[in-house]
Motif scaffolding. Structure first.
Motif, PDB file in Angstrom:
ATOM      1  N   VAL A 248       4.833  18.719   0.635  1.00  0.00           N
ATOM      2  CA  VAL A 248       4.778  18.084   1.201  1.00  0.00           C
ATOM      3  C   VAL A 248       4.907  16.528   0.771  1.00  0.00           C
ATOM      4  O   VAL A 248       4.627  15.281   1.199  1.00  0.00           O
ATOM      5  CB  VAL A 248       4.199  17.410  -0.519  1.00  0.00           C
ATOM      6  CG1 VAL A 248       2.162  18.682  -0.914  1.00  0.00           C
ATOM      7  CG2 VAL A 248       4.985  17.824  -1.011  1.00  0.00           C
ATOM      8  N   GLU A 249       6.517  16.891   1.462  1.00  0.00           N
ATOM      9  CA  GLU A 249       7.393  15.512   1.937  1.00  0.00           C
ATOM     10  C   GLU A 249       9.213  16.221   2.388  1.00  0.00           C
ATOM     11  O   GLU A 249       9.674  16.922   1.943  1.00  0.00           O
ATOM     12  CB  GLU A 249       7.697  14.415   0.526  1.00  0.00           C
ATOM     13  CG  GLU A 249       8.423  13.776   0.329  1.00  0.00           C
ATOM     14  CD  GLU A 249       8.187  12.694  -0.475  1.00  0.00           C
ATOM     15  OE1 GLU A 249       7.454  13.059  -1.745  1.00  0.00           O
ATOM     16  OE2 GLU A 249       8.434  11.768  -0.288  1.00  0.00           O
ATOM     17  N   HIS A 262       5.114  10.988  -2.338  1.00  0.00           N
ATOM     18  CA  HIS A 262       4.444  11.495  -2.636  1.00  0.00           C
ATOM     19  C   HIS A 262       4.692  12.294  -4.258  1.00  0.00           C
ATOM     20  O   HIS A 262       5.835  12.355  -4.911  1.00  0.00           O
ATOM     21  CB  HIS A 262       4.873  13.253  -2.085  1.00  0.00           C
ATOM     22  CG  HIS A 262       3.466  14.189  -2.058  1.00  0.00           C
ATOM     23  ND1 HIS A 262       2.973  14.414  -3.182  1.00  0.00           N
ATOM     24  CD2 HIS A 262       2.530  14.700  -1.378  1.00  0.00           C
ATOM     25  CE1 HIS A 262       1.485  15.565  -3.112  1.00  0.00           C
ATOM     26  NE2 HIS A 262       1.730  15.509  -1.989  1.00  0.00           N
ATOM     27  N   ALA A 331       5.594  12.267   4.196  1.00  0.00           N
ATOM     28  CA  ALA A 331       4.164  12.633   3.281  1.00  0.00           C
ATOM     29  C   ALA A 331       3.003  12.875   3.772  1.00  0.00           C
ATOM     30  O   ALA A 331       2.418  12.628   4.546  1.00  0.00           O
ATOM     31  CB  ALA A 331       4.494  11.943   2.431  1.00  0.00           C
ATOM     32  N   CYS A 333      -0.230  13.381   1.858  1.00  0.00           N
ATOM     33  CA  CYS A 333      -0.262  12.606   1.004  1.00  0.00           C
ATOM     34  C   CYS A 333      -1.670  11.417   1.369  1.00  0.00           C
ATOM     35  O   CYS A 333      -1.233  10.344   2.353  1.00  0.00           O
ATOM     36  CB  CYS A 333      -0.059  11.802  -0.379  1.00  0.00           C
ATOM     37  SG  CYS A 333      -1.029  11.051  -1.536  1.00  0.00           S
TER      38      CYS A 333
END
Lengths: 336, 337
Positions: A248-249, A262, A331, A333
């Motif tokens: 996610v990051e 994130h 990231a 998101c």
């Protein structure tokens, strides 16, 4: 070592990538039925992960239990054959390597395990444990004892300890033996899977310092898998945060800790208590709700949305791509 | 201020092949009503064995409480009969363990496990116990408690199981709750949830909370007072602020400096405590920490320092305790052991 193809890539700073993982997937089938087994579901332990590690670099891989970080490590070591994707090591795709070739490659890629109690054979002496990989790979012939003594000294033990059994050592000393076993075959790349998590604080610092010291001396490259964010900050140059099979990051160390993008990374950092009552008094305690959902039935859209404080309608439908939000800082998101 | 629970010179020994292991070797500490007390130390320091001794849950053999007193509201728990002790457990002192999976019975529903002490010990009817159990599950923030009452432990996640354990430990309204590494098996985001919940529930009910942990961050966030243990003894005791801000035992000082912190700049190497923890079956006559101590003087090898008041309300078991305050904060780059 020869490469079957020359696909060595470089990173943004022009350094050579030792390892490059592209769109890796590792799915485990869930079966039902005793005789006629049929697949009733898929656990997507690793679901489309890409990253690279430059020579001499340490990549920290953090996340909570079940996020897929250990499975990812096992794929790199080829304990598992990935469902899809590529793992280029020194330009060679490990997912296509044969059994014999893999055995050769394991001279170069080694692992340090979490539990210094269960990862050492209690019936073998420290010397035998460190000597075994030498025998397997036919290294240091005729001078095995010498090499064992060398390794013991390197990891901060004394050569006389070669004749002792694991139960005669403390937890920290056992972990040194585990490190010695990994180093015996002179690898260039080491996967450390929660290598200091089982150790007491006072011993943990010794082992972290040892790993960093060895990296400098032997020019090692580490994939450092851990759940402790403070420990990872101390050893890693770059950090990847995983959640339910996804990165996610991904960013260099300081941006991850100073300016996390994130919401999950932010939540993780906020949840770690700082060992200082004065700091804790002033700190705002934002606690995210819920627990990591089952990977058998992951949420739709962004897998983090049920726990995310800023998620909206769109997050429940669209899967966010890992994109470069700032130079070198990635990231996944929709809201950043 | 009178202490609710007072442990005095407790000694618990275990027989092993290597001789007598003095797991708890003269531990004294007290817990006051409504406070949060932390007992911190590394594996084998005796922090859990002390708690199990208080609950009289030491397996005998190999273990035995060989000396000391455990005064609860003035009564020595070590002299109670087994029946009397049964009433103390749960109704007076509740306990939560590290592994919620192994502390719950896998073949009984959560409801059954929660209701048993209520009907057996508190004399409730089944209907009353059921209502109370639903209330308890709701109080630990388990959604849909009436339905979840009929489910089994394996239906619950790790964090939810620990919530059930908290509900159980508080079910008979104890005055003291002892939590032995309650969040060590949990992920960091869940750990924060559980600790907040425990703190909030004990505050509401005026229950004294004893947190036994190795995690210095958890202690800093939640504890009022701290006992630091090493090799079966308490080596330092004071308010959390004093212990962290001005540690007066070299071991505490070493611990504080060796733990990596998120709020500090990164140093090239962590400061480390050299050497290994001592063998509890072969402790010498001197201070158990002296071999690893960089402040040790000759006296340390010959005589064991008692826990004394080094500063007002700040206790340390070290001969050089009063001089430690002047130590520069970054004084050594120690070598590997």
């Amino acid at each position: 070592m020869t490469s079957s193809s020359s696909e060595v890539t470089t990173n943004a700073n022009g350094q050579e990538n030792l390892l490059e993982v592209r769109d890796l997937q590792m799915h485990f089938p869930v079966t039902s039925g005793l005789v006629f087994q049929k697949t009733v579901g898929l656990v997507k332990a690793v679901d489309g992960v890409s990253f690279s590690i430059a020579k001499g670099e340490t990549l920290g891989l953090v996340g909570e239990s079940g996020c897929g970080k250990t499975t990812l490590g096992h794929c790199v070591l080829r304990f598992n054959k990935p469902t899809a994707g590529q793992i280029h090591y020194k330009g060679e795709d490990l997912t296509k390597a044969s059994g014999r070739r893999l055995r050769e490659l394991r001279k170069d890629i080694q692992m340090i395990f979490q539990d210094p109690y269960s990862s050492l054979n209690p019936r073998m002496t420290a010397g035998q444990i460190i000597g075994e990989p030498l025998t397997i790979h036919g290294l240091a012939k005729g001078r095995t004892d010498e090499r064992i003594a060398e390794i013991l000294t390197l990891v901060g033990l004394s050569p006389e300890m070669a004749s002792r059994y694991p139960h005669e050592f403390s937890g920290g000393q056992r972990q040194r033996i585990g490190i010695g076993r990994a180093l015996a075959v002179d690898p260039s790349f080491i996967v450390c899977d929660e290598a200091v998590s089982a150790l007491d604080v006072s011993i943990q610092a010794q082992i972290i310092n040892l790993l960093k010291d060895l990296q400098r001396k032997l020019e090692l490259t580490y994939l450092f898998i851990a759940h402790d964010l403070a420990v990872v900050r101390h050893v890693a140059d770059r950090i990847a945060v995983m959640y339910l099979g996804h990165i996610v990051e991904l960013a260099p160390r300081d941006p991850i800790y100073d300016e996390p993008l994130h919401p999950y990374t932010k939540a993780l950092l906020a949840a770690v208590p700082v060992p200082d009552p004065e700091v804790e008094m002033k700190r705002e305690h934002v606690i995210i709700k819920g627990e990591v959902p089952s990977p058998l039935n992951p949420p739709s859209g962004c897998v983090f949305h049920p726990r995310c404080p800023i998620a909206d309608e769109k997050c429940t439908q669209t899967i966010p791509e890992l994109r470069e939000v700032r130079p070198g800082h990635w990231a996944a998101c929709l809201k950043v | 201020m009178s202490a609710l629970l007072e442990i005095q010179d407790l000694q618990t020994h275990f027989q092993s092949d290597m001789g007598t292991v003095k797991a708890v070797d003269g531990v004294s500490y007290d817990v006051e009503a409504g406070e949060t007390l932390a007992v911190v130390g590394e594996s084998g320091c005796g922090k859990s064995v002390t708690a199990l001794s208080v609950m009289r849950l030491i397996p005998n053999p190999p273990g035995r409480i060989v000396g000391g007193q455990v005064l609860y509201k003035g009564r020595d728990l070590l002299t109670l009969s087994n029946d009397e002790m049964r009433k103390v457990r749960g109704q007076e002192i509740g306990m939560i363990f590290q592994e919620p999976m192994t502390s719950l019975n896998p073949v009984l529903s959560i409801g059954k496990q929660l209701m048993e002490p209520l009907t057996e010990e508190m004399g409730m009817t089944k209907q009353q116990a059921r209502e109370r159990a639903i209330e308890l599950l709701a109080s630990v923030e388990i959604p849909d408690p009436a339905r979840r009452l009929n489910q089994y432990p394996h239906h619950f996640s790790g964090g939810m199981r620990q919530r059930v354990m908290i509900a159980m430990a508080l079910s008979c309204d104890p005055s003291v709750l002892i939590a032995d590494e309650p969040t060590t098996a949990l992920d960091v985001t869940v750990q924060a949830q559980i600790l907040e919940l425990m703190k909030q529930l004990t505050k509401q009910r005026g229950v004294a909370l004893v947190i036994i942990t190795h995690n210095l961050g958890v202690v800093a966030r939640y504890a009022d007072r701290v006992n630091v243990m090493y090799a079966g003894r308490v080596v330092e005791r004071s308010s959390a602020r004093a212990v962290y801000g001005d540690p007066r035992h070299p071991y505490t000082l070493g611990l504080m400096r060796s733990v990596p912190r998120l709020d500090h700049p990164i140093t090239e190497d962590l400061e480390q405590i050299d050497g290994q923890p001592p063998n509890l079956a072969a402790l010498g006559q001197g201070c158990a920490f002296q071999e690893r101590c960089r402040f040790a003087i000759d006296k340390c090898a010959e005589e064991r320092p008692e826990l004394i008041e080094a500063l007002p309300d700040h206790y340390s078991a070290c001969f050089v305790a009063t001089e430690l305050g002047t130590t520069p904060t970054n004084q050594s780059q120690a070598s590997t052991s």
